[in-house]
Motif scaffolding. Sequence first.
Motif, short mmCIF file in Angstrom:
data_model
loop_
_atom_site.label_atom_id
_atom_site.label_comp_id
_atom_site.label_asym_id
_atom_site.label_seq_id
_atom_site.Cartn_x
_atom_site.Cartn_y
_atom_site.Cartn_z
N ASP A 207 1.32 5.88 0.23
CA ASP A 207 0.29 5.04 -0.39
C ASP A 207 0.45 3.58 -0.04
OD1 ASP A 207 -0.79 7.15 -1.57
OD2 ASP A 207 -0.30 6.62 -3.63
N LEU A 208 1.71 3.17 0.10
CA LEU A 208 1.97 1.75 0.35
C LEU A 208 1.38 1.32 1.69
CD1 LEU A 208 3.44 0.51 -1.94
CD2 LEU A 208 5.51 0.45 -0.59
N ALA A 211 -2.39 1.23 1.22
CA ALA A 211 -2.78 0.04 0.46
C ALA A 211 -2.75 -1.19 1.36
CB ALA A 211 -1.84 -0.15 -0.73
N VAL A 214 -5.73 -1.17 3.67
CA VAL A 214 -6.96 -1.54 2.96
C VAL A 214 -6.95 -3.04 2.65
CG1 VAL A 214 -8.22 -1.25 0.81
CG2 VAL A 214 -7.34 0.75 2.00
N ASP A 215 -5.77 -3.56 2.34
CA ASP A 215 -5.66 -4.99 2.04
C ASP A 215 -5.82 -5.85 3.28
OD1 ASP A 215 -5.41 -4.63 -0.63
OD2 ASP A 215 -3.23 -4.73 -0.68
N GLY A 216 -6.03 -5.23 4.42
CA GLY A 216 -6.34 -5.99 5.62
C GLY A 216 -5.16 -6.24 6.53
N ILE A 226 5.99 -4.91 4.87
CA ILE A 226 6.19 -3.69 4.08
C ILE A 226 7.48 -2.98 4.50
CG2 ILE A 226 5.15 -1.50 3.35
CD1 ILE A 226 3.43 -3.91 2.63
N PRO A 229 11.14 -5.33 4.53
CA PRO A 229 11.70 -5.54 3.19
C PRO A 229 12.19 -4.25 2.56
CG PRO A 229 9.59 -6.65 3.40
CD PRO A 229 9.74 -5.81 4.62
N GLU A 319 12.67 2.49 -5.87
CA GLU A 319 11.75 1.98 -6.90
C GLU A 319 10.45 2.79 -6.90
OE1 GLU A 319 12.68 -2.69 -7.28
OE2 GLU A 319 12.29 -1.91 -5.30
N MET B 79 -9.10 -1.55 -3.07
CA MET B 79 -8.83 -0.19 -3.55
C MET B 79 -7.66 -0.18 -4.51
SD MET B 79 -8.61 3.30 -1.40
CE MET B 79 -8.14 4.85 -2.15
N PHE B 81 -4.99 2.48 -6.01
CA PHE B 81 -4.49 3.82 -5.78
C PHE B 81 -3.98 4.42 -7.09
CE2 PHE B 81 -4.57 1.93 -1.73
CZ PHE B 81 -4.74 2.97 -0.82
N SER B 83 -1.23 5.84 -7.63
CA SER B 83 0.16 5.44 -7.87
C SER B 83 0.27 3.92 -7.97
CB SER B 83 1.02 5.92 -6.72
OG SER B 83 0.58 5.30 -5.53
N ALA B 85 0.52 1.79 -5.91
CA ALA B 85 0.98 1.33 -4.59
C ALA B 85 1.19 -0.18 -4.55
CB ALA B 85 0.00 1.76 -3.49
N LEU B 86 1.87 -0.71 -5.54
CA LEU B 86 2.22 -2.14 -5.50
C LEU B 86 3.39 -2.32 -4.56
CD1 LEU B 86 1.99 -2.94 -9.31
CD2 LEU B 86 0.26 -3.28 -7.54
N TYR B 87 3.45 -3.48 -3.89
CA TYR B 87 4.56 -3.74 -2.98
C TYR B 87 5.79 -4.10 -3.81
CZ TYR B 87 0.36 -4.09 -0.22
OH TYR B 87 -0.87 -3.83 0.33
N PRO B 88 6.82 -3.25 -3.79
CA PRO B 88 7.91 -3.38 -4.78
C PRO B 88 8.74 -4.66 -4.64
CG PRO B 88 8.40 -1.66 -3.18
CD PRO B 88 6.99 -2.10 -2.92
N HIS B 89 8.82 -5.20 -3.42
CA HIS B 89 9.68 -6.36 -3.23
C HIS B 89 8.95 -7.67 -3.46
CE1 HIS B 89 7.70 -5.15 0.43
NE2 HIS B 89 7.60 -6.43 0.69
N MET B 90 7.64 -7.60 -3.74
CA MET B 90 6.88 -8.83 -3.97
C MET B 90 6.64 -9.01 -5.46
SD MET B 90 3.92 -8.63 -1.10
CE MET B 90 4.17 -7.88 0.49
N PHE B 98 -1.50 -10.94 -1.35
CA PHE B 98 -1.34 -10.27 -0.07
C PHE B 98 -2.65 -10.10 0.72
CE2 PHE B 98 -0.65 -6.50 2.63
CZ PHE B 98 0.44 -6.93 3.34
N PRO B 99 -3.72 -9.61 0.10
CA PRO B 99 -4.97 -9.48 0.86
C PRO B 99 -5.49 -10.82 1.37
CG PRO B 99 -5.11 -8.28 -1.21
CD PRO B 99 -3.86 -9.10 -1.28
N LYS B 101 -3.63 -13.41 2.14
CA LYS B 101 -2.76 -13.82 3.24
C LYS B 101 -3.23 -13.16 4.53
CE LYS B 101 2.08 -13.49 4.49
NZ LYS B 101 3.27 -12.66 4.19
N ARG B 146 -5.33 -7.14 -7.40
CA ARG B 146 -5.15 -7.18 -5.95
C ARG B 146 -6.40 -6.66 -5.24
NH1 ARG B 146 -0.42 -3.59 -3.50
NH2 ARG B 146 -1.95 -1.98 -3.91
#
Lengths: 319, 354
Positions: A207-208, A211, A214-216, A226, A229, A319, B79, B81, B83, B85-90, B98-99, B101, B146
């Motif tokens: 999913d990451l 995502a 989709v976020d570009g 992604i 890190p 995580e 979108m 999701f 889950s 789907a957040l970026y865990p380290h941010m 993020f979008p 950027k 987001r």
Amino acid sequence: MGKPNVVVSAKKNTGNSNPNRIVGFLQKWGLPAVLLGPFLILITIFFIAPVVLIVILAFTNMDSSMVWDLNGLLNFKKMASDPNLSEIMLNTVFYVTLTLSLNIFLGLSLALLTTYFIKQESVGLIIRTIWMLPRISPPVVYILLWLWFFDPSEYGVLNSLRMIFDMPPANFLADQPMTAIVLANGLIGASYGMIIFSAAIKSIPGDLFMAARVDGAAERSIIFDIIIPAVKWPLMFVTLWQLLSLLTSYEYILLLTKGGPLFETEVLALYSYHKAFQSFEYGYGSAVALVLVVIALICTFIFWRIFGMDKMIKSSRIE
Amino acid sequence: MKIELKQVTKAFNKQGNAVNDLSLTIQDGEFVALLGPSGCGKSTTMLMLAGIYKPTDGTIYFDNEPINHVEPKDRNIGMVFQSYALYPHMTVLENIMFPLKQMKVPKSERVFRAHAAAEQVQLGHLTARKPSELSGGQQQRVALARAIVKKPRLLLLDEPLSNLDARMKIEMREEIRHLQKEIGITTVMVTHDQEEAMTIADRVAVMKDGSLIQYSTPMDLYNKATNLFVAQFIGTPPMNFISGDLMKLGESYTFQENQQSRLIGIRPYDLKLGNQGNVIMNATVSLVEPLGHSNLVSARIGDKLVRFFADASYRADRGTPIVCSADLQKIAVFDKSTGQSIDTEHCIKEAFAV
Ligand SMILES: Nc1ncnc2c1ncn2[C@@H]1O[C@H](COP(=O)(O)OP(=O)(O)O)[C@@H](O)[C@H]1O
Ligand SMILES: [Mg+2]
């Protein structure tokens, strides 16, 4: 396990007579001794003894006559005035940093290639397996292939390739010995990082990636924002691990160039080996090894504190 | 933005299509729910809208532009999701930024807009946290912020509420609805919860096994199900089904059980104790469950168990014979083999002729 024993011994000790004490002592420490004993013995023989031996030997003038004579700091004074040592130190720095960089870079690239870019699991697996082959083949065979590759005659692989481009045969091992050992070591060492990084990348939820797209995010951003890190901790771990093993290992260099020509590829670990087992200056060789141990400890400490490796050990990073 | 799917098909393997010949039009600013049981192809449809999957067949249009081969990053969509789907380290703020950027928005504007989006979902005070330090509901809000921060043309929500507890669900449902109306963004939400779809969406697309079954307003889904599957799927408690024919007896109708015949569907709220309705049936009580404000009665009509509501004071023992009734225009009739709905009047005439 300890607690019930303590209770038992406390009861027995109330008698206060001698035989009772022995029984109590045995009851308290018998089982732990049986369970821990073999482990402690092994640790002592194979882990602690070498360090102690090196430390002791480093202060002796032990040579082929095998006589121990403490000679204080003489070995270290000799080292300070050893005309070759500065070159060897420099070689070590070059060899370790270059090989490590190649190692980590290749390992990460291969992991990215086989898990992220190649979507087909079986293809990725085949590539990874091929890269693992040298790992599971004996070093002598692996180095033999490199010797054949670099062979100075026109039948060497490299020189055959050069012939295609109308270039004269070259003696690569003599001209660029450092490049040769970095290549040989870096290529084989990459497989370790590759396996660990692959596992780490695969554990990133799919999913990451979706995502991010989709976020570009473009591929570049997905890799740097992604994936990297997410493999930060494995990256640090592999770097430290490879750093330590590169500092102390010398077998590929020994097989490929023997440290030569002259001292051009002689590193500290190999120098210690040469001193101890070629010139039979066990004392001096141990002193060199001791310096190496200290350098390794300092490197570990730096990683531990500056890059926060202790945090990685403390908590799970899933995580 | 207006979205159009024309005969879209997606196959992952040769065994079958995950999405099958789907045609659907979503008007600009509309809130559409994709509803269906797990594995019916809702997420796949969504990911085709997002551009993650390419349709095997058919065309997707955004504002009449075919966009089958446009990369996700060039579609300007947001979108959420399932889950999250957040970026865990941010941090939360970095996640929301993020979008922006990726769009190369200048740093100061990025921070400003991310803060504004965080405020919009009531997260202004948590922007420095990492996702792992947030509750499920808060993570959900971050994902939402987001998704909307870049002011996308289309908002996709894949089961955004399914990981929340019941109260949180209702709260977030209202918030999402409110936010959507406020920014007027075309929105598609996937859900397998019919109540959620009915309460939040302007129109609901019911899917089954990769195909679109019915696409209409929530009221029409409830009252005019075109298909047995939809009738069964929509409404709590679920619609009652009895198998048989309706016989005309003067001004009213009686029910005659017949296993080979059509299925007659009556909503629990339309079935009443007594004979006020013009379709009258005999039943036997099997259970009376008090709900506080009323009683839920389970009874047998012929072979089938039906449920309806009675006064809170109603008491009856198991096996008590009762009469219950419904209005003819509230009754739905379905063909047993095809599952299609049939005109009720038409079906009575046939039954009368037998
Ligand atoms: N990446 C994929 N590869 C293969 N099959 C898939 C993939 N994604 C979904 N499917 C299959 O497609 C069907 C529909 O899946 P999905 O769209 O996720 O259903 P839903 O979201 O409605 O629960 C399922 O049968 C699923 O197994
Ligand atoms: Mg799904």
